[in-house]
Design an enzyme around this catalytic site. Sequence first.
Site, PDB file in Angstrom:
ATOM      1  N   SER A  48      25.002 -82.881  -0.469  1.00 62.49           N
ATOM      2  CA  SER A  48      26.224 -82.091  -0.276  1.00 62.49           C
ATOM      3  C   SER A  48      27.380 -82.882   0.345  1.00 62.49           C
ATOM      4  CB  SER A  48      25.915 -80.852   0.564  1.00 62.49           C
ATOM      5  OG  SER A  48      25.363 -81.210   1.813  1.00 62.49           O
ATOM      6  N   CYS A  77      21.283 -75.380  -4.141  1.00 56.73           N
ATOM      7  CA  CYS A  77      20.889 -76.336  -3.090  1.00 56.73           C
ATOM      8  C   CYS A  77      22.107 -77.030  -2.472  1.00 56.73           C
ATOM      9  CB  CYS A  77      19.845 -77.298  -3.651  1.00 56.73           C
ATOM     10  SG  CYS A  77      18.846 -78.027  -2.358  1.00 56.73           S
ATOM     11  N   ARG A 138      14.072 -80.705  -0.343  1.00 56.99           N
ATOM     12  CA  ARG A 138      14.897 -80.924   0.864  1.00 56.99           C
ATOM     13  C   ARG A 138      15.929 -79.813   0.984  1.00 56.99           C
ATOM     14  NH1 ARG A 138      17.995 -85.969   2.548  1.00 56.99           N
ATOM     15  NH2 ARG A 138      17.490 -85.650   4.704  1.00 56.99           N
ATOM     16  N   HIS A 174      16.132 -74.705  -7.085  1.00 52.13           N
ATOM     17  CA  HIS A 174      16.644 -75.318  -8.323  1.00 52.13           C
ATOM     18  C   HIS A 174      16.104 -74.640  -9.588  1.00 52.13           C
ATOM     19  CE1 HIS A 174      18.364 -79.011  -6.504  1.00 52.13           C
ATOM     20  NE2 HIS A 174      17.417 -78.841  -5.598  1.00 52.13           N
ATOM     21  N   GLU A 176      17.279 -74.788 -12.416  1.00 49.94           N
ATOM     22  CA  GLU A 176      17.512 -75.698 -13.554  1.00 49.94           C
ATOM     23  C   GLU A 176      16.347 -76.672 -13.755  1.00 49.94           C
ATOM     24  OE1 GLU A 176      18.864 -75.792 -10.638  1.00 49.94           O
ATOM     25  OE2 GLU A 176      19.117 -77.856  -9.937  1.00 49.94           O
TER      26      GLU A 176
END
Length: 192
Positions: A48, A77, A138, A174, A176
Amino acid sequence: MKIGVLALQGDFAEHIKMLKQLKVETVEVRLPEQLKGLDGLIIPGGESTTIGKLAQAYDLMEPLQSFGRQHAIWGTCAGAIFLSKDVRRDQPLLGLMDIKVQRNAFGRQVDSFEADLNVPELKQATGKNGPFHAVFIRAPIIEAVGEDARVLASVGDKRIVAAQQGHLLATSFHPELTSDTRFHEYFLSLAD
Ligand code: GLN
């Protein structure tokens, strides 16, 4: 329907693949003008602080904020962290969602895990039943949601991992990286 995926860093390719599977037109977004004409935007997972710094360098902060005031944005995330208002440390944030997030809340990379989540909204949007198998890498925890935001899913009964505020969506995990398209379908229902 045309959906952009912020493609500065992280796993944008996996989101694009999933959107294509759902027959949605996609755009990789790296420049402010690429937001034009989109019905929604996904901010992928990754790191991020890096996403935030690159967004500043590409003059995307303000354009992303005004896009999010009008249109659907989903952060997965790192993307969820970037969408939030408060991470209790100094890093560039869009501050669009009234959620407080704790980064790396489940521990280090080796503490990554998978869990089945109960998300009632997915059934309403897709007609398909069953738990959602979520991949946490994470991952952050959403520590608190503000008045305008609501909780969509938790791990155990306390640790919030998905939240929604109007057309804004944040997930710690996630979708995806799985073959389950229901979360993407749910986001498309918000972008419509
Ligand atoms: N740990 C990353 C962060 O804090 C997020 C990890 C991810 O996106 N899978 O930015």
